[in-house]
Scaffold this active site. Structure first.
Site, mmCIF file in Angstrom:
data_model
loop_
_atom_site.group_PDB
_atom_site.id
_atom_site.type_symbol
_atom_site.label_atom_id
_atom_site.label_comp_id
_atom_site.label_asym_id
_atom_site.label_seq_id
_atom_site.Cartn_x
_atom_site.Cartn_y
_atom_site.Cartn_z
ATOM 1 N N THR A 28 15.884 12.007 4.500
ATOM 2 C CA THR A 28 15.601 11.505 3.158
ATOM 3 C C THR A 28 14.290 12.101 2.656
ATOM 4 O O THR A 28 13.409 12.475 3.444
ATOM 5 C CB THR A 28 15.547 9.955 3.162
ATOM 6 O OG1 THR A 28 15.520 9.488 1.819
ATOM 7 C CG2 THR A 28 14.326 9.424 3.881
ATOM 8 N N THR A 29 14.174 12.204 1.342
ATOM 9 C CA THR A 29 12.957 12.753 0.731
ATOM 10 C C THR A 29 11.784 11.803 0.957
ATOM 11 O O THR A 29 11.946 10.586 0.856
ATOM 12 C CB THR A 29 13.205 12.939 -0.782
ATOM 13 O OG1 THR A 29 14.327 13.815 -0.929
ATOM 14 C CG2 THR A 29 12.001 13.526 -1.484
ATOM 15 N N SER A 43 15.665 -11.659 18.898
ATOM 16 C CA SER A 43 15.286 -11.611 17.496
ATOM 17 C C SER A 43 15.248 -13.026 16.920
ATOM 18 O O SER A 43 16.199 -13.798 17.112
ATOM 19 C CB SER A 43 16.325 -10.744 16.756
ATOM 20 O OG SER A 43 16.040 -10.652 15.394
ATOM 21 N N LYS A 55 3.601 -4.742 -1.016
ATOM 22 C CA LYS A 55 3.232 -6.129 -1.337
ATOM 23 C C LYS A 55 1.701 -6.209 -1.420
ATOM 24 O O LYS A 55 1.131 -5.938 -2.472
ATOM 25 C CB LYS A 55 3.890 -7.070 -0.343
ATOM 26 C CG LYS A 55 5.429 -6.832 -0.352
ATOM 27 C CD LYS A 55 6.213 -7.765 0.498
ATOM 28 C CE LYS A 55 7.622 -7.293 0.799
ATOM 29 N NZ LYS A 55 8.541 -7.170 -0.304
ATOM 30 N N THR A 102 4.471 -3.113 5.105
ATOM 31 C CA THR A 102 4.899 -2.499 3.843
ATOM 32 C C THR A 102 3.676 -2.131 3.024
ATOM 33 O O THR A 102 2.608 -2.715 3.190
ATOM 34 C CB THR A 102 5.788 -3.469 3.025
ATOM 35 O OG1 THR A 102 6.255 -2.786 1.862
ATOM 36 C CG2 THR A 102 5.028 -4.696 2.580
ATOM 37 N N HIS A 150 4.486 -9.586 5.099
ATOM 38 C CA HIS A 150 3.855 -10.554 4.180
ATOM 39 C C HIS A 150 2.446 -10.926 4.623
ATOM 40 O O HIS A 150 1.912 -11.955 4.206
ATOM 41 C CB HIS A 150 4.744 -11.792 4.031
ATOM 42 C CG HIS A 150 6.029 -11.460 3.336
ATOM 43 N ND1 HIS A 150 6.124 -11.325 1.958
ATOM 44 C CD2 HIS A 150 7.254 -11.152 3.828
ATOM 45 C CE1 HIS A 150 7.361 -10.986 1.638
ATOM 46 N NE2 HIS A 150 8.066 -10.869 2.748
ATOM 47 N N SER A 156 9.155 -14.693 5.215
ATOM 48 C CA SER A 156 9.153 -14.361 3.796
ATOM 49 C C SER A 156 9.651 -15.476 2.892
ATOM 50 O O SER A 156 9.227 -15.585 1.757
ATOM 51 C CB SER A 156 10.002 -13.112 3.561
ATOM 52 O OG SER A 156 11.323 -13.328 4.009
HETATM 53 N N1 PLP Z 1 10.390 -7.288 6.156
HETATM 54 C C1 PLP Z 1 10.275 -8.478 5.523
HETATM 55 C C2 PLP Z 1 9.945 -9.679 6.340
HETATM 56 C C3 PLP Z 1 10.443 -8.581 4.139
HETATM 57 O O1 PLP Z 1 10.350 -9.760 3.525
HETATM 58 C C4 PLP Z 1 10.741 -7.411 3.403
HETATM 59 C C5 PLP Z 1 10.916 -7.450 1.936
HETATM 60 O O2 PLP Z 1 10.725 -8.409 1.269
HETATM 61 C C6 PLP Z 1 10.862 -6.199 4.092
HETATM 62 C C7 PLP Z 1 10.693 -6.168 5.463
HETATM 63 C C8 PLP Z 1 11.172 -4.927 3.356
HETATM 64 O O3 PLP Z 1 10.013 -4.462 2.744
HETATM 65 P P1 PLP Z 1 10.105 -3.549 1.423
HETATM 66 O O4 PLP Z 1 10.165 -4.502 0.261
HETATM 67 O O5 PLP Z 1 8.856 -2.732 1.461
HETATM 68 O O6 PLP Z 1 11.330 -2.728 1.546
#
Ligand code: PLP
Length: 404
Positions: A276-277, A137, A247, A244, A216, A188
């Site tokens: 979860t819902t 990682s 964003k 996601t 991102h 990010s």
């Molecule tokens: N992965 C990265 C690299 C992020 O920067 C973020 C949130 O900023 C996430 C995952 C989580 O995404 P979400 O805001 O949709 O929960």
């Protein structure tokens, strides 16, 4: 007073007020990046320009998204009514998963209630179920990846940020064990981009599964907004892509896309998916409209790129330091907590510009930044005014500039 109440009262007093003060804003649909901010407790409102939103493309106010959401509410009501396996799978969830799988050229996709949950839930299964697995990682991977790996209980190795030689050294030491390499495409906080082709090459040599977080990047980069790996023509080298909807796609929710067997395993075993819902149908409908819009149209992507490039140029001319010119995330380097907060407050009070100061633990102490996110909705004149405001603040506070 219970012992816990006493403990937290003391702890929060020490933690300080500033870290917990959130600016209350109303992003004005149709006029974003304009928003209103509440002034104190008198109920007054200040008009501001938002420069730290992750709604990079302005899809949160795109007419096709708003119409889709309103229609879905009229058809299906507010909530989904349940978890995906017990009464909460709406038509829009399925359509959106099909659209996301097609966007990324993968067999299947799976939705989650946020990007955070997507990483946490998916990695718990993908990293945790196969005995003997080792995960590699990147050192700067997001908290949601770190938490997913923790919850999986997998053995993990951290490779230095973007350091492919270090990654290879770690992999070589683990012989034949099953391997997963995890990285983001656009980081990010620093806004730099991973050396994806090299990572994919090393991973292939060791028969490793690759998991890429394109949070991102989706919507913003690559053909149809499929992300950085797609932009580089190497999307097929990454086994699972995670993204996601909150964003570039302007709504809410997260997803993974990949081979059907792996997506099915997550669907079947991931607690963060099962217990979860599910997302409200209107959110899925809005996200679906956003994905479809951005697959068909480059306009927002082009505007974002132009604004980011202009800002890079204007800051370089003024010798105002920023971490990376590689993406639309322009992390302006301040390097001192109180100065960073002061710069942020001055931008807001004097210029009506809202940029959040970022401090530890989001960045390391002494590496505080103003994480500036120009959006597709800022005009060229907005970007120029922003650079001028920053210049005045750099001058007044005597913040360090780049050499030369
Ligand atoms: N992965 C990265 C690299 C992020 O920067 C973020 C949130 O900023 C996430 C995952 C989580 O995404 P979400 O805001 O949709 O929960």
């Amino acid at each position: 007073m219970t012992q816990h109440l006493e403990f937290f009262t003391r702890e929060m007093r020490e933690f300080g007020d500033q870290a917990r003060q959130f600016l209350e804003i109303g992003r004005r649909a149709g006029r974003f990046p304009t928003a209103t901010a509440r002034e104190g407790h008198q109920g007054g409102e200040l008009e501001i320009s938002v420069w730290c939103s992750n709604d990079y493309l302005g899809m949160g106010q795109n007419p096709s998204v708003l119409t889709a959401m309103k229609e879905a509410i009229d058809s299906f009501g507010a909530g989904s009514g349940g978890s995906r396996n017990i009464g909460g799978t709406n038509y829009y969830h399925v359509l959106l998963e099909q659209e996301l799988a097609a966007l990324h050229g993968k067999e299947a996709a799976l939705l989650f209630t946020s990007g955070y949950t997507a990483n946490d839930a998916a990695l718990t299964v993908l990293a945790g179920r196969m005995p003997g697995t080792v995960v590699y990682s990147d050192q700067l991977n997001h908290a949601s990846i770190i938490d997913g790996l923790r919850h999986s209980g997998v053995e993990k190795r951290i490779f230095r940020h973007n350091d492919v030689a270090h990654l290879e050294e770690l992999m070589a030491a683990d012989g034949d064990r099953p391997k997963i390499v995890i990285m983001e495409s656009v980081y990010s906080m620093s806004g730099d981009i991973a050396p994806l082709a090299e990572i994919a090459e090393v991973a292939k040599r060791y028969r490793a599964t690759t998991y890429i977080d394109e949070v991102h990047a989706v919507g913003m980069y690559g053909p149809e907004g499929a992300g950085i790996a797609a932009q580089q023509g190497i999307a097929d080298r990454f086994t699972v892509v995670m993204g996601t909807l909150a964003k570039g796609f302007g709504t809410c929710g997260g997803y993974i896309a990949g081979p059907a067997a792996m997506i099915d395993a997550v669907r079947g075993f991931a607690r963060g998916f099962i217990f979860t819902t599910s997302l409200p149908p209107a959110i899925a409908a809005g996200a679906l409209a956003a994905v479809r819009h951005l697959r068909a149209c480059d306009e927002e992507r082009t505007r974002l790129r132009e604004n980011a490039q202009l800002l890079h140029r204007l800051l370089t001319e003024r010798r105002i330091p920023f971490v990376s010119p590689m993406s639309h995330i322009v992390s302006v380097f301040v390097g001192e907590d109180s100065t960073c907060r002061q710069a942020s407050a001055m931008l807001l009070e004097r210029y009506g510009i809202y940029v959040q100061a970022i401090n530890a633990p989001s960045v390391r102490e002494g590496e505080e930044i103003l994480r500036v996110a120009p959006s597709a909705t800022h005009t060229t004149a907005d970007v120029e005014k922003f650079a001028e405001a920053l210049e005045a603040i750099w001058q007044e506070l005597g913040i360090a500039r780049t050499e030369g």
